[in-house]
Design an enzyme around this catalytic site. Sequence first.
Site, PDB file in Angstrom:
ATOM      1  N   SER A 134       0.855  -1.188   0.000  1.00  0.00           N
ATOM      2  CA  SER A 134       0.000   0.000   0.000  1.00  0.00           C
ATOM      3  C   SER A 134       0.891   1.237   0.000  1.00  0.00           C
ATOM      4  O   SER A 134       1.621   1.482   0.972  1.00  0.00           O
ATOM      5  CB  SER A 134      -0.874   0.010   1.251  1.00  0.00           C
ATOM      6  OG  SER A 134      -1.330   1.329   1.483  1.00  0.00           O
ATOM      7  N   HIS A 174      -1.431  -1.456  -4.141  1.00  0.00           N
ATOM      8  CA  HIS A 174      -2.653  -1.186  -3.377  1.00  0.00           C
ATOM      9  C   HIS A 174      -2.780   0.322  -3.163  1.00  0.00           C
ATOM     10  O   HIS A 174      -1.863   0.971  -2.663  1.00  0.00           O
ATOM     11  CB  HIS A 174      -2.586  -1.921  -2.040  1.00  0.00           C
ATOM     12  CG  HIS A 174      -3.827  -1.845  -1.210  1.00  0.00           C
ATOM     13  ND1 HIS A 174      -4.918  -2.665  -1.413  1.00  0.00           N
ATOM     14  CD2 HIS A 174      -4.156  -1.040  -0.171  1.00  0.00           C
ATOM     15  CE1 HIS A 174      -5.867  -2.370  -0.526  1.00  0.00           C
ATOM     16  NE2 HIS A 174      -5.428  -1.384   0.243  1.00  0.00           N
ATOM     17  N   ASP A 177      -4.880   3.235  -1.385  1.00  0.00           N
ATOM     18  CA  ASP A 177      -5.841   3.582  -0.338  1.00  0.00           C
ATOM     19  C   ASP A 177      -6.366   4.991  -0.578  1.00  0.00           C
ATOM     20  O   ASP A 177      -5.636   5.965  -0.380  1.00  0.00           O
ATOM     21  CB  ASP A 177      -5.161   3.501   1.036  1.00  0.00           C
ATOM     22  CG  ASP A 177      -4.957   2.061   1.464  1.00  0.00           C
ATOM     23  OD1 ASP A 177      -5.933   1.295   1.439  1.00  0.00           O
ATOM     24  OD2 ASP A 177      -3.813   1.714   1.815  1.00  0.00           O
ATOM     25  N   MET A 226      -8.766   7.906   0.455  1.00  0.00           N
ATOM     26  CA  MET A 226      -9.486   8.376   1.649  1.00  0.00           C
ATOM     27  C   MET A 226      -9.890   9.830   1.479  1.00  0.00           C
ATOM     28  O   MET A 226      -9.099  10.632   0.973  1.00  0.00           O
ATOM     29  CB  MET A 226      -8.578   8.282   2.874  1.00  0.00           C
ATOM     30  CG  MET A 226      -8.012   6.908   3.107  1.00  0.00           C
ATOM     31  SD  MET A 226      -6.813   6.957   4.451  1.00  0.00           S
ATOM     32  CE  MET A 226      -6.400   5.223   4.572  1.00  0.00           C
ATOM     33  N   HIS A 242      -8.675   0.759  -3.060  1.00  0.00           N
ATOM     34  CA  HIS A 242      -9.473   0.505  -1.855  1.00  0.00           C
ATOM     35  C   HIS A 242     -10.114   1.833  -1.470  1.00  0.00           C
ATOM     36  O   HIS A 242      -9.437   2.733  -0.972  1.00  0.00           O
ATOM     37  CB  HIS A 242      -8.530  -0.035  -0.764  1.00  0.00           C
ATOM     38  CG  HIS A 242      -9.171  -0.253   0.562  1.00  0.00           C
ATOM     39  ND1 HIS A 242      -8.443  -0.500   1.711  1.00  0.00           N
ATOM     40  CD2 HIS A 242     -10.475  -0.282   0.948  1.00  0.00           C
ATOM     41  CE1 HIS A 242      -9.262  -0.660   2.738  1.00  0.00           C
ATOM     42  NE2 HIS A 242     -10.507  -0.522   2.303  1.00  0.00           N
ATOM     43  N   MET A 254     -12.116   4.348   0.621  1.00  0.00           N
ATOM     44  CA  MET A 254     -12.605   4.672   1.961  1.00  0.00           C
ATOM     45  C   MET A 254     -13.133   6.098   1.897  1.00  0.00           C
ATOM     46  O   MET A 254     -12.532   7.040   2.410  1.00  0.00           O
ATOM     47  CB  MET A 254     -11.460   4.523   2.976  1.00  0.00           C
ATOM     48  CG  MET A 254     -11.102   3.064   3.233  1.00  0.00           C
ATOM     49  SD  MET A 254      -9.468   2.856   3.960  1.00  0.00           S
ATOM     50  CE  MET A 254      -8.470   2.896   2.484  1.00  0.00           C
ATOM     51  N   MET A 311     -10.574  -6.204   6.550  1.00  0.00           N
ATOM     52  CA  MET A 311      -9.731  -5.218   7.238  1.00  0.00           C
ATOM     53  C   MET A 311      -9.300  -5.801   8.578  1.00  0.00           C
ATOM     54  O   MET A 311     -10.140  -6.178   9.399  1.00  0.00           O
ATOM     55  CB  MET A 311     -10.499  -3.919   7.493  1.00  0.00           C
ATOM     56  CG  MET A 311     -10.782  -3.052   6.285  1.00  0.00           C
ATOM     57  SD  MET A 311      -9.335  -2.399   5.452  1.00  0.00           S
ATOM     58  CE  MET A 311      -8.473  -1.532   6.727  1.00  0.00           C
ATOM     59  N   SER A 352      -1.980   3.701   8.229  1.00  0.00           N
ATOM     60  CA  SER A 352      -0.990   2.617   8.220  1.00  0.00           C
ATOM     61  C   SER A 352      -0.370   2.526   9.602  1.00  0.00           C
ATOM     62  O   SER A 352      -0.508   3.445  10.412  1.00  0.00           O
ATOM     63  CB  SER A 352       0.166   2.907   7.262  1.00  0.00           C
ATOM     64  OG  SER A 352      -0.284   3.294   6.040  1.00  0.00           O
ATOM     65  N   ASP A 360      -5.924  -6.735   4.999  1.00  0.00           N
ATOM     66  CA  ASP A 360      -5.361  -5.383   4.969  1.00  0.00           C
ATOM     67  C   ASP A 360      -5.249  -4.811   6.382  1.00  0.00           C
ATOM     68  O   ASP A 360      -6.256  -4.566   7.042  1.00  0.00           O
ATOM     69  CB  ASP A 360      -6.292  -4.518   4.105  1.00  0.00           C
ATOM     70  CG  ASP A 360      -5.738  -3.128   3.851  1.00  0.00           C
ATOM     71  OD1 ASP A 360      -4.651  -2.815   4.356  1.00  0.00           O
ATOM     72  OD2 ASP A 360      -6.419  -2.365   3.135  1.00  0.00           O
ATOM     73  N   GLY A 361      -4.001  -4.603   6.820  1.00  0.00           N
ATOM     74  CA  GLY A 361      -3.770  -3.940   8.099  1.00  0.00           C
ATOM     75  C   GLY A 361      -2.894  -4.753   9.028  1.00  0.00           C
ATOM     76  O   GLY A 361      -3.233  -5.889   9.385  1.00  0.00           O
TER      77      GLY A 361
HETATM   78  C1  DX5 Z   1      -5.744   1.376   6.186  1.00  0.00           C
HETATM   79  C2  DX5 Z   1      -5.350   0.960   4.799  1.00  0.00           C
HETATM   80  C3  DX5 Z   1      -4.241  -0.004   4.719  1.00  0.00           C
HETATM   81  C4  DX5 Z   1      -2.950   0.471   5.324  1.00  0.00           C
HETATM   82  C5  DX5 Z   1      -2.112  -0.729   5.649  1.00  0.00           C
HETATM   83  O1  DX5 Z   1      -6.932   2.074   6.113  1.00  0.00           O
HETATM   84  O2  DX5 Z   1      -6.449   0.377   4.126  1.00  0.00           O
HETATM   85  O3  DX5 Z   1      -4.032  -0.443   3.387  1.00  0.00           O
HETATM   86  O4  DX5 Z   1      -2.244   1.340   4.488  1.00  0.00           O
HETATM   87  O5  DX5 Z   1      -0.988  -0.311   6.342  1.00  0.00           O
HETATM   88  P1  DX5 Z   1      -0.229  -1.246   7.372  1.00  0.00           P
HETATM   89  O6  DX5 Z   1       0.224  -2.454   6.601  1.00  0.00           O
HETATM   90  O7  DX5 Z   1       0.897  -0.388   7.850  1.00  0.00           O
HETATM   91  O8  DX5 Z   1      -1.206  -1.603   8.444  1.00  0.00           O
HETATM   92 ZN    ZN Z   2      -6.207  -0.615   2.083  1.00  0.00          ZN
END
Ligand code: DX5
Ligand code: ZN
Length: 220
Positions: free
Chosen positions: A8, A33, A35, A37, A66, A68, A137, A144, A175-176
């Site tokens: 990501s 990936h 993200d 937001m 992804h 959000m 999730m 992250s 993810d996470g």
């Molecule tokens: C959180 C994201 C993740 C995040 C993962 O909302 O969807 O993709 O970037 O980061 P890590 O691997 O550091 O948890």
């Molecule tokens: Zn994500």
Amino acid sequence: MKFIIAPSILAADFAHLSREIDKIQQMPNSWVHLDIMDAHFVPNLSFGVPVIKSIRSITPLPFDAHLMVDNPEFFFSPLKDAGVNYITFHIEQTNVPLKLIRKIKNLGLKAGISLKPATPISEVENILPYVDILLVMSVEPGFSGQKFINSSLQKIEKAKEIRESKKLHYLISVDGGINNKTAVDVLKAGADILVMGSYFFKNPFKVVKAQIEKLIESNF
Ligand code: DX5
Ligand code: ZN
């Protein structure tokens, strides 16, 4: 099936994005990936279509978006134009998931549905026949660098069980909080795609590459 690594770029060094993408390209079986937001659905703001368009020009890797955001459907068409291949949205964000899946598929893209940690898999069971990805999730969406929530493992197992019993084909993405240790647990539970943010980008690349290669050799 060999698992997919989906770093990501939320955790990447944006001052050197092409160098960071190059790291992803050096990994076998990898996706990017993305993200996205909007500071409404989650308390964070990331990046959008112009950034994605720019990096599309430097890599042929699959782009895994992804969403959000509020009103995820506003972004489907612009994301297609930016060169995204997979669009995943959150079940918590819509009452008409099948309509959204149809919209994504009508654009010629693959569709995914995502669950926050507190949302049970029963919330999406009826739409699983229509999705290409189920994104579990394993942290609260937004940032992250959070700690992996262990109860996600049961959700992954359940996702695998449902896929087998109903003869479905979606990929299970997690993810996470994924690192070389939690990766072993989620792969054993049945994950196909490992989304990795801080573990991938915040550690020395040589170390991460060697650890992931070791995981691949252990033949999950
Ligand atoms: C959180 C994201 C993740 C995040 C993962 O909302 O969807 O993709 O970037 O980061 P890590 O691997 O550091 O948890
Ligand atoms: Zn994500």
